[in-house]
Design a protein around this motif. Sequence first.
Motif, PDB file in Angstrom:
ATOM      1  N   HIS A  28       0.831  -1.190   0.000  1.00 46.70           N
ATOM      2  CA  HIS A  28       0.000   0.000   0.000  1.00 46.70           C
ATOM      3  C   HIS A  28       0.873   1.250   0.000  1.00 46.70           C
ATOM      4  CE1 HIS A  28      -4.018  -1.537   1.093  1.00 46.70           C
ATOM      5  NE2 HIS A  28      -4.344  -0.377   0.605  1.00 46.70           N
ATOM      6  N   SER A  66     -11.396  -1.402  -9.538  1.00 53.77           N
ATOM      7  CA  SER A  66     -11.665  -0.248  -8.679  1.00 53.77           C
ATOM      8  C   SER A  66     -10.475   0.047  -7.768  1.00 53.77           C
ATOM      9  CB  SER A  66     -12.926  -0.505  -7.848  1.00 53.77           C
ATOM     10  OG  SER A  66     -12.656  -1.485  -6.873  1.00 53.77           O
ATOM     11  N   GLU A  68      -7.623   1.472  -5.718  1.00 58.61           N
ATOM     12  CA  GLU A  68      -7.222   2.844  -5.437  1.00 58.61           C
ATOM     13  C   GLU A  68      -5.721   3.022  -5.599  1.00 58.61           C
ATOM     14  OE1 GLU A  68     -10.781   3.770  -2.300  1.00 58.61           O
ATOM     15  OE2 GLU A  68      -8.836   4.607  -1.883  1.00 58.61           O
ATOM     16  N   ILE A  90     -15.067   4.860 -11.688  1.00 62.25           N
ATOM     17  CA  ILE A  90     -14.544   4.651 -10.331  1.00 62.25           C
ATOM     18  C   ILE A  90     -13.167   5.295 -10.181  1.00 62.25           C
ATOM     19  CG2 ILE A  90     -14.002   2.944  -8.533  1.00 62.25           C
ATOM     20  CD1 ILE A  90     -16.272   1.236  -9.543  1.00 62.25           C
ATOM     21  N   PHE A  92     -12.320   8.122 -11.540  1.00 62.24           N
ATOM     22  CA  PHE A  92     -12.669   9.527 -11.306  1.00 62.24           C
ATOM     23  C   PHE A  92     -12.912   9.760  -9.808  1.00 62.24           C
ATOM     24  CE2 PHE A  92     -15.803  12.921 -10.864  1.00 62.24           C
ATOM     25  CZ  PHE A  92     -15.331  13.902 -11.715  1.00 62.24           C
ATOM     26  N   ARG A  93     -13.749   8.902  -9.227  1.00 59.99           N
ATOM     27  CA  ARG A  93     -14.049   9.021  -7.786  1.00 59.99           C
ATOM     28  C   ARG A  93     -12.793   8.877  -6.951  1.00 59.99           C
ATOM     29  NH1 ARG A  93     -19.221   8.706  -6.055  1.00 59.99           N
ATOM     30  NH2 ARG A  93     -18.524   8.834  -3.906  1.00 59.99           N
ATOM     31  N   ASN A  94     -12.051   7.805  -7.236  1.00 57.09           N
ATOM     32  CA  ASN A  94     -10.887   7.499  -6.413  1.00 57.09           C
ATOM     33  C   ASN A  94      -9.860   8.632  -6.480  1.00 57.09           C
ATOM     34  OD1 ASN A  94     -12.018   5.091  -5.624  1.00 57.09           O
ATOM     35  ND2 ASN A  94     -10.863   3.834  -7.055  1.00 57.09           N
ATOM     36  N   MET A  96     -10.447  11.852  -7.009  1.00 60.49           N
ATOM     37  CA  MET A  96     -10.952  12.951  -6.180  1.00 60.49           C
ATOM     38  C   MET A  96     -10.744  12.641  -4.695  1.00 60.49           C
ATOM     39  SD  MET A  96     -12.123  15.049  -8.323  1.00 60.49           S
ATOM     40  CE  MET A  96     -12.711  15.195  -9.985  1.00 60.49           C
ATOM     41  N   ASN A  97     -11.047  11.400  -4.338  1.00 57.70           N
ATOM     42  CA  ASN A  97     -10.991  11.023  -2.918  1.00 57.70           C
ATOM     43  C   ASN A  97      -9.587  11.075  -2.338  1.00 57.70           C
ATOM     44  OD1 ASN A  97     -13.711  10.696  -2.658  1.00 57.70           O
ATOM     45  ND2 ASN A  97     -13.692   8.490  -2.983  1.00 57.70           N
ATOM     46  N   LEU A 154     -10.145  12.639   0.886  1.00 59.69           N
ATOM     47  CA  LEU A 154     -11.319  12.320   1.704  1.00 59.69           C
ATOM     48  C   LEU A 154     -10.961  11.945   3.148  1.00 59.69           C
ATOM     49  CD1 LEU A 154     -14.432  12.104   1.303  1.00 59.69           C
ATOM     50  CD2 LEU A 154     -14.113   9.702   0.722  1.00 59.69           C
ATOM     51  N   VAL A 155      -9.806  11.301   3.340  1.00 58.86           N
ATOM     52  CA  VAL A 155      -9.430  10.915   4.706  1.00 58.86           C
ATOM     53  C   VAL A 155      -9.328  12.171   5.584  1.00 58.86           C
ATOM     54  CG1 VAL A 155      -7.564   9.987   6.150  1.00 58.86           C
ATOM     55  CG2 VAL A 155      -8.306   8.738   4.113  1.00 58.86           C
ATOM     56  N   LEU A 167      -3.984  14.828   8.678  1.00 58.43           N
ATOM     57  CA  LEU A 167      -2.752  14.027   8.767  1.00 58.43           C
ATOM     58  C   LEU A 167      -1.632  14.703   7.982  1.00 58.43           C
ATOM     59  CD1 LEU A 167      -4.062  10.378   8.244  1.00 58.43           C
ATOM     60  CD2 LEU A 167      -3.368  11.462  10.373  1.00 58.43           C
TER      61      LEU A 167
END
Lengths: 167, 421
Positions: A28, A66, A68, A90, A92-94, A96-97, A154-155, A167
């Motif tokens: 990760h 999907s 990330e 997905i 696109f979403r990821n 942005m997030n 988003l976190v 963070l």
Amino acid sequence: MILEGKAWIFGDDIDTDAIIPARYLNTHDPEELARHCMEDADPEFASKVSRGDFIVAGKNFGCGSSREHAPISIKAAGVGGIIAVSFARIFFRNAMNIGLPIWECPEAVQAIQKGDSIKVDVEKGAIELPQKGYTFQATPLPEFIQQLIVNGGLVNYVRLKLGKEAL
Amino acid sequence: MGQTMVQKILARGAGKKSVEPGEIVNTKIDLCLGNDITAPVAISEFNRMGAETVFNTSRVALVPDHFTPNKDINTAKQVQIMREFAEKHRIKYYYEIGKMGVEHALLPEEGLALPGEIIIGADSHTCTYGALGAFATGVGSTDLAAAMALGEAWFKVPPAIKFEYNGKLPQWVGGKDLILYTIGEIGVDGALYRAMEFSGPAMEEMSLEGRLSMSNMAIEAGAKCGYMEPDGKVLEYAASRAAREYEPVYGDRDAEYENTFRFEVSNLEPQVAFPHKPSNVKPVSKAQEVHIHQSVIGSCTNGRIEDLRQAAGVLRGNKVPPSLRLIVIPATQEVYSQALKEGLLEIFMEAGAAVSTPTCGPCLGGHMGILAPGEKAVATTNRNFVGRMGDPQSEVYLSSPAVAAASAVAGYIIHPGEVAK
Ligand code: SF4
């Protein structure tokens, strides 16, 4: 916020396996993922890209799974943003997030060539090619998304909402 | 200007009067979902967010279904993370094996996917619940983490494309054939970002199971969701199972669609998607001489009771040749037990099939029927990408349960009418 960098050109349907091959998904760690960013589309990309550079691509960028890990590897490689004809949903979403700005602007994609300097006004969605004297208008990112990007994703957005420090 | 059902659901969730395609809205969600691949990642993000509790213990569903019963130590560890999280946060809807099913077959049965709701799942086939009149879509693990923490999610309001199916479906032709046909017509990005609205006389006639198969595969056309407005069949089903209050939503008569496709289905044949794209579709009559090694009947697309009845109808009195593997996987415990009561499992076993406990299994090349190099399978699943069911040199052909059953008997892809006794 103004972003500036040089263009790296890619084609249509760049899938998540080309962005970050499945053989590297056992981690990760963003820095490790960055080392293999776009490896199966352009093996030189990860070592040559400079901080702030843009990826410029055709249609359906980020199609496939999907995972990330794909936008994470791009962001960690130092890419400032992506301009494409279109993005897979997905991805696109990821993007942005995790706070990686992306724009859909077919006209700009058509005009931009490898190595061109690009300047993007994030609030206005204005994509400028200073050497060529062109400016293109992409749909500005909605305010909520700009907030995500400014906060680093988003976190952090959730952390702030929960009354914690970013963070 | 009128609004579609999806616009109205999103507007309600955002506390707005109306929303426009392209607009980004933040809405409350009615349910969020994760499985044994995506939930462990979401749980680590949830912790990074500093969240101490989930927003609502009965609005989170966790379903370990992909590699369960666990096939190895690593997958067992993933489920362990989920199980411990579910215990710690008192998640009401955590489903252990013996009580579980493939997520998208299970949640409707449990009354957790209801008309008018907003549902997100860290799984691309979350779009299945559109058949029940919900706005449901797949997201990433970070989205799931945020949803568990805040009970909200952001959405870009999708423009809609309308699909109208006219005429009467012939025998052996159902929802799976219609959606394969549609994807064949519009392509794998034919509905990118869009909402697909299914309508017309053939849809009204169609069973709920058939409609769930259709919505399930909306993502295979790139769509954000695939739905049908709730009618009597949906409302009756929801009323008999609902785990909570809900309120159906309907689109306006003058709702705006980007495009409308009209298909006449009275002469449609059963359809088959050839490797390696769900859009590589041909009528079954053009698929002969495709010899297969394995046939799989199950998954969130076609593992429901009607699917098993259809397969049993073809297999009754028939035998699968010794060299061919037929694997039947009821999608949920309820389907399994109903199939047992109706004598369907016996028909499968007499025909020479292996019948498994509910799991995703071979659908994603996980376990329970992986293909070797050069092997071909016909499957009632939803993706036939390179290596989806095993070795990259293997091939998957997508079809309805009737075609998969008939092909298992014949040894090659064939029209069910030629096999059923
Ligand atoms: S059955 Fe297949 S498509 Fe459905 S959730 Fe499981 S792996 Fe995904």
